[in-house]
Design an enzyme around this catalytic site. Structure first.
Site, PDB file in Angstrom:
ATOM      1  CG  PHE A 153      -2.026   0.965   1.158  1.00 32.14           C
ATOM      2  CD1 PHE A 153      -3.202   0.653   0.485  1.00 32.14           C
ATOM      3  CD2 PHE A 153      -1.901   2.222   1.729  1.00 32.14           C
ATOM      4  CE1 PHE A 153      -4.244   1.574   0.406  1.00 32.14           C
ATOM      5  CE2 PHE A 153      -2.932   3.142   1.644  1.00 32.14           C
ATOM      6  CZ  PHE A 153      -4.101   2.821   0.986  1.00 32.14           C
ATOM      7  CG  ASP A 193      -0.752  -1.626   7.380  1.00 33.15           C
ATOM      8  OD1 ASP A 193      -1.907  -1.865   7.790  1.00 33.15           O
ATOM      9  OD2 ASP A 193      -0.449  -0.583   6.778  1.00 33.15           O
ATOM     10  CE1 TYR A 243      -9.730   3.876   5.400  1.00 36.03           C
ATOM     11  CE2 TYR A 243      -8.924   5.071   7.318  1.00 36.03           C
ATOM     12  CZ  TYR A 243      -8.721   4.583   6.043  1.00 36.03           C
ATOM     13  OH  TYR A 243      -7.514   4.783   5.425  1.00 36.03           O
ATOM     14  CE  LYS A 244      -8.317   0.498   4.121  1.00 37.77           C
ATOM     15  NZ  LYS A 244      -6.859   0.420   4.090  1.00 37.77           N
ATOM     16  NE  ARG A 283      -9.537  -2.532  -3.572  1.00 35.76           N
ATOM     17  CZ  ARG A 283      -9.159  -1.884  -2.481  1.00 35.76           C
ATOM     18  NH1 ARG A 283      -8.186  -2.373  -1.727  1.00 35.76           N
ATOM     19  NH2 ARG A 283      -9.742  -0.761  -2.132  1.00 35.76           N
TER      20      ARG A 283
HETATM   21  C1  LIG Z   1      -6.097   1.521   4.139  1.00 39.53           C
HETATM   22  C2  LIG Z   1      -4.658   1.362   4.407  1.00 39.53           C
HETATM   23  C3  LIG Z   1      -3.917   2.393   4.974  1.00 39.53           C
HETATM   24  C4  LIG Z   1      -4.574   3.708   5.281  1.00 39.53           C
HETATM   25  O1  LIG Z   1      -3.740   4.654   5.809  1.00 39.53           O
HETATM   26  P1  LIG Z   1      -4.355   6.048   6.316  1.00 39.53           P
HETATM   27  O2  LIG Z   1      -3.237   6.690   6.996  1.00 39.53           O
HETATM   28  O3  LIG Z   1      -5.517   5.728   7.204  1.00 39.53           O
HETATM   29  O4  LIG Z   1      -4.850   6.794   5.128  1.00 39.53           O
HETATM   30  C5  LIG Z   1      -2.583   2.161   5.225  1.00 39.53           C
HETATM   31  N1  LIG Z   1      -2.005   0.986   4.932  1.00 39.53           N
HETATM   32  C6  LIG Z   1      -2.712  -0.037   4.369  1.00 39.53           C
HETATM   33  C7  LIG Z   1      -2.045  -1.325   4.066  1.00 39.53           C
HETATM   34  C8  LIG Z   1      -4.054   0.132   4.082  1.00 39.53           C
HETATM   35  O5  LIG Z   1      -4.745  -0.860   3.527  1.00 39.53           O
END
Ligand SMILES: *Cc1c(COP(=O)(O)O)cnc(C)c1O
Length: 410
Positions: free
Chosen positions: A124, A195, A220-221, A369
């Site tokens: 990500f 993560d 938020y997921k 997705r």
């Molecule tokens: C969704 C997600 C993020 C989100 O990071 P924010 O700081 O909340 O924008 C980070 N890392 C991964 C792997 C994600 O899937």
């Protein structure tokens, strides 16, 4: 091949032990397959947000104590802990995932004699960007090695301070074996940071079972805490007193209200806090967690695997010849809770689906997705979304200029 029809899926919904949760969410007239990106709004979360707003309006500053706002980061962290195999006092809610990753990576470098951080290309982007920022800031003290997934394990060596990986890949949904990867990092004397953004709330995680050192993740997921909801971080008990916070804000101070000129870090996980907690977001997460805990992670995982297996089977059966290529693992044990298919016209096809209120998302260059948030997903969503997709493909409905203009958020 099983002969599928809508009734087959409707029967699965009738037998689903989690079916009752659907009605607890606001999901007006949509087939929502994007809970892996932004979870839905539960009625209890809406009520809790309204309650906090009331506490603000009526209680004003007194609510920090009277409504115990000040302890939300710890209390909600303790509530989240069992979902990720952590003990009380090992998780705190704070900031964003990006910031938490930065804080813990910097702290890990500080506690090591080594400088190398191993991470994965195609992870990500924010995770890579934050580490690149740390590398720029610290000059020679951090050396980032960003390698393809197939080379990650071989790149971990006796120079490695830290390994940073995402447990469930955001694009492919491929799962790392947390235990064996953590063992490999430790065998080289490196620390491990996971993560969990695409895991928590959909895939069981056992950080302490795997002896993980650090973790971060977003709310938020699959946790449904709302847009920009506050993130969490985990530090194993054995390392907590060795953390020197790189962002040493007053909320991580031993005594914030002494207003001393000098920073002294609080004991335990609290020192990883930085500024004032986002109270509305934390209250939302607090209420949202109740539903996930009540649904139970084992049942959520079982349903998620079944939903995604059926989706793959049905899509390939009805649309396979249109050129969709599965990019997620076919083996359910190796796959998180979303399914990705590559298609050269994926962007336009997804826009055509969204125009029909079937909501998934698109990740460049060609990945569609489809997320299955098991707490509110219906089996009939599988049938309905594939039926819409088949119709869009058979009629070439997607081949319309209106569906080909890229939006800022995909
Ligand atoms: C969704 C997600 C993020 C989100 O990071 P924010 O700081 O909340 O924008 C980070 N890392 C991964 C792997 C994600 O899937």
């Amino acid at each position: 091949m099983h002969k599928f029809n809508r009734e087959f899926f409707a029967a699965l919904d009738r037998d689903d032990p989690l079916a009752g949760f659907r009605g607890m969410f606001d999901l007006p007239g949509v087939t929502y397959l994007d809970g892996n990106s932004l979870g839905a709004l539960a009625h209890s979360v809406r009520e809790r947000i309204e309650q906090v707003v009331e506490q603000w309006g009526k209680g004003l500053i007194r609510s920090w104590m009277e409504a115990d706002w000040i302890n939300l980061p710890q209390h909600v962290g303790d509530k989240l802990a069992p979902l990720i195999g952590a003990d009380p006092g090992e998780v705190v809610i704070a900031d964003s995932t990006s910031l938490n990753l930065y804080k813990l990576a910097a702290a890990a470098i500080k506690m090591s004699e080594r400088s190398k951080i191993v991470c994965e290309s195609g992870d990500f982007p924010t995770d890579l960007y934050m580490l690149q920022g740390l590398e720029r800031l610290l000059g020679g003290a951090v050396r980032l090695e960003t390698v393809p997934r197939s080379q990650v394990l071989d790149t971990i060596d006796s120079d490695t301070a830290l390994v940073v990986l995402t447990h469930v890949h955001y694009k492919t949904a491929e799962i790392y074996d947390m235990q064996s990867v953590t063992d490999i990092a430790h065998s080289q004397g490196a620390k491990m940071l996971w993560d969990l953004s695409h895991s928590t709330g959909a895939v069981p995680v056992d950080l302490n079972g795997a002896h993980a050192d650090f973790a971060v993740g977003c709310s938020y997921k699959y946790l449904n805490a709302g847009p920009g909801g506050p993130a969490y971080l985990f530090v194993a008990k054995r390392l907590q007193e060795r953390i020197v916070p790189p962002l040493s804000g007053w909320m991580g101070h031993r005594d914030p209200f002494a207003f001393s000129d000098h920073y002294e870090s609080a004991a335990g996980i609290i020192r990883n806090l930085c500024g004032s907690p986002n109270v509305i977001g934390m209250a939302a997460l607090d209420a949202a967690l109740d539903l996930i805990l009540e649904a139970r992670i084992e049942r959520l995982r079982e349903k998620s695997m079944r939903l995604s297996d059926l989706f793959i089977q049905l899509l390939e059966d009805r649309c396979g010849f249109h050129g969709f290529e599965l990019v997620s693992p076919r083996d359910r044990e190796c796959r998180g809770s979303h399914v990705s298919f590559a298609h050269p016209d994926g962007y336009a096809i997804m826009q055509a689906l969204i125009a029909r209120n079937v909501i998934g998302d698109f990740r460049a260059p060609d990945v569609m997705r489809f997320g299955f948030a098991p707490v509110y997903q219906r089996y009939t969503d599988i049938w309905d979304s594939v039926a819409a997709l088949a119709s869009i493909m058979d009629t070439r409905e997607w081949d319309d200029p209106a569906f080909k203009t890229k939006a800022a958020v995909t």
